[in-house]
Motif scaffolding. Sequence first.
Motif, PDB file in Angstrom:
ATOM      1  N   TYR A 138       0.837  -1.209   0.000  1.00 55.51           N
ATOM      2  CA  TYR A 138       0.000   0.000   0.000  1.00 55.51           C
ATOM      3  C   TYR A 138       0.869   1.256   0.000  1.00 55.51           C
ATOM      4  O   TYR A 138       0.602   2.217  -0.745  1.00 55.51           O
ATOM      5  CB  TYR A 138      -0.919  -0.005   1.226  1.00 55.51           C
ATOM      6  N   ALA A 139       1.912   1.248   0.837  1.00 54.07           N
ATOM      7  CA  ALA A 139       2.799   2.409   0.890  1.00 54.07           C
ATOM      8  C   ALA A 139       3.536   2.606  -0.435  1.00 54.07           C
ATOM      9  O   ALA A 139       3.771   3.745  -0.871  1.00 54.07           O
ATOM     10  CB  ALA A 139       3.805   2.247   2.034  1.00 54.07           C
ATOM     11  N   TRP A 140       3.894   1.516  -1.093  1.00 51.61           N
ATOM     12  CA  TRP A 140       4.589   1.603  -2.388  1.00 51.61           C
ATOM     13  C   TRP A 140       3.663   2.134  -3.478  1.00 51.61           C
ATOM     14  O   TRP A 140       4.056   2.946  -4.315  1.00 51.61           O
ATOM     15  CB  TRP A 140       5.125   0.219  -2.761  1.00 51.61           C
ATOM     16  N   ARG A 141       2.402   1.716  -3.465  1.00 53.51           N
ATOM     17  CA  ARG A 141       1.437   2.107  -4.499  1.00 53.51           C
ATOM     18  C   ARG A 141       0.732   3.419  -4.182  1.00 53.51           C
ATOM     19  O   ARG A 141       0.021   3.960  -5.033  1.00 53.51           O
ATOM     20  CB  ARG A 141       0.376   0.998  -4.639  1.00 53.51           C
ATOM     21  N   TYR A 142       0.943   3.978  -2.998  1.00 55.38           N
ATOM     22  CA  TYR A 142       0.149   5.114  -2.551  1.00 55.38           C
ATOM     23  C   TYR A 142       0.161   6.302  -3.506  1.00 55.38           C
ATOM     24  O   TYR A 142      -0.910   6.855  -3.806  1.00 55.38           O
ATOM     25  CB  TYR A 142       0.591   5.558  -1.156  1.00 55.38           C
ATOM     26  N   PRO A 143       1.314   6.768  -3.999  1.00 57.53           N
ATOM     27  CA  PRO A 143       1.278   7.926  -4.908  1.00 57.53           C
ATOM     28  C   PRO A 143       0.367   7.742  -6.118  1.00 57.53           C
ATOM     29  O   PRO A 143      -0.378   8.648  -6.504  1.00 57.53           O
ATOM     30  CB  PRO A 143       2.746   8.086  -5.320  1.00 57.53           C
ATOM     31  N   ALA A 144       0.404   6.534  -6.714  1.00 60.46           N
ATOM     32  CA  ALA A 144      -0.443   6.268  -7.873  1.00 60.46           C
ATOM     33  C   ALA A 144      -1.916   6.214  -7.464  1.00 60.46           C
ATOM     34  O   ALA A 144      -2.803   6.682  -8.198  1.00 60.46           O
ATOM     35  CB  ALA A 144      -0.031   4.964  -8.534  1.00 60.46           C
ATOM     36  N   LEU A 145      -2.199   5.646  -6.289  1.00 58.21           N
ATOM     37  CA  LEU A 145      -3.584   5.565  -5.817  1.00 58.21           C
ATOM     38  C   LEU A 145      -4.145   6.953  -5.545  1.00 58.21           C
ATOM     39  O   LEU A 145      -5.307   7.244  -5.865  1.00 58.21           O
ATOM     40  CB  LEU A 145      -3.642   4.722  -4.540  1.00 58.21           C
ATOM     41  N   LEU A 146      -3.332   7.816  -4.954  1.00 61.13           N
ATOM     42  CA  LEU A 146      -3.768   9.181  -4.649  1.00 61.13           C
ATOM     43  C   LEU A 146      -4.074   9.942  -5.930  1.00 61.13           C
ATOM     44  O   LEU A 146      -5.078  10.654  -6.042  1.00 61.13           O
ATOM     45  CB  LEU A 146      -2.701   9.900  -3.841  1.00 61.13           C
ATOM     46  N   ALA A 147      -3.208   9.770  -6.918  1.00 60.21           N
ATOM     47  CA  ALA A 147      -3.419  10.439  -8.211  1.00 60.21           C
ATOM     48  C   ALA A 147      -4.683   9.940  -8.890  1.00 60.21           C
ATOM     49  O   ALA A 147      -5.438  10.717  -9.511  1.00 60.21           O
ATOM     50  CB  ALA A 147      -2.205  10.220  -9.111  1.00 60.21           C
TER      51      ALA A 147
END
Length: 425
Positions: free
Chosen positions: A412-421
């Motif tokens: 989740y922490a690794w994917r977070y920037p893409a999820l936020l975008a």
Amino acid sequence: MKQQTPAQPAYTGSLVILTSLFFMWGFITCLNDILIPHLKAVFTLSYSEAMLIQFCFFTAYFLVSVPSGYLVEKIGYKNGIILGLLIAGCGCLLFYPAAGYRCYALFLMAFFILAAGITLLQVSANPYVTALGKADSAASRLTLTQAFNALGTTIAPYFGALFILSGAVKTADDINLLNAEELLAYQTAEAATVQIPYLGLMALLLLMAAVFARLKLPVIASQGLKSGSTASDSQPSAWHYPHLVLGALAIFVYVGGEVAIGSFLVSFLGEPSIADLPPAQAGKYVTFYWGGAMLGRFAGAAIMQKVSAVKVLRFNAIAAASLVILSLCSEGPIAMWSLLAVGLCNSIMFPGIFSLAVSGLGVHAGQGSGILCSAIVGGALIPLLQGVLADQIGIHQAFWLPVLCYSYIGYYAWRYPALLAAGKA
């Protein structure tokens, strides 16, 4: 409403008083880790049956969080705190007849009622703390109060070991050697050891309710909780933000993994291949697990002023998974201390995940917070599943389940920037 700052006497005094609530619910929640091995021995339960304690306790979060939110909107934060203390006190009182009648089902009901009161306390106190002062320092205030919550979780195992596990708890083999009369006498004596501690907790909770009833706390309008929000309502609901939805799953597995490890520590440290400690001594070592979380929370608050929360969360998740794997692949002191050290990694996970998940929700922040609070039900389901695994493959190998939990948090922490975008699109 006149703008005030946390440095003003009214807010400073209120924050000090509210801190006592965070300490109390941390203390009571962590005391479950001591009661699990105790009641397991008293009622000769399997691991999965003993984990019903955490199941009933954390199911209350899932069932009571949303109704508590509506209730607090109607009666206000102060009255919500008072009612939560009274309900929690009633739960503590129920431990007395549960022990007197030696009824495990009554114990489970007591845990649920106690947790329902604590849930109402959290729903009332957490947003109240964030509203007492400037929006840009809300995270700092909440982290500080949660550090005192961790202080409660640190002290509770030692307290429980002294007053609840102080007697010689018999093993399943020893219990099988007792005749019916001896078994009844043993179960009666052991069950009674929880009566006085929980009556004391009940008296303390009722005293706190009386104190809060007489206090004049600042009145915070519910709109003030959203005043710091600058995001637009580009989505129809919080469910349309992937970083919130997957963040709720991260909260689910985090709470589940943390509670599962804490719940099994006394039994784990009693294994001959690990430390072969008696329950009373093992219970004191649980303090290191929760104490690590307390120290890490203070340190994390300082670190996250210079390092982004998502990077700290990513590092801690990888470290936690690695420590559990090290414990799984070893025995003796290495297995023992590597698992206890996971508490240090747990420290920033809840506030880190929570703050990341609600970021950018705008007018849907309230709904998002409710979703995240409901996800605490992971503390009910994952320990129960680990109990089933412990019965099937052994308590040591059952810790592969927390490895999966921490691995997902790292993802989740690794994917977070893409999820936020994706949520802003």
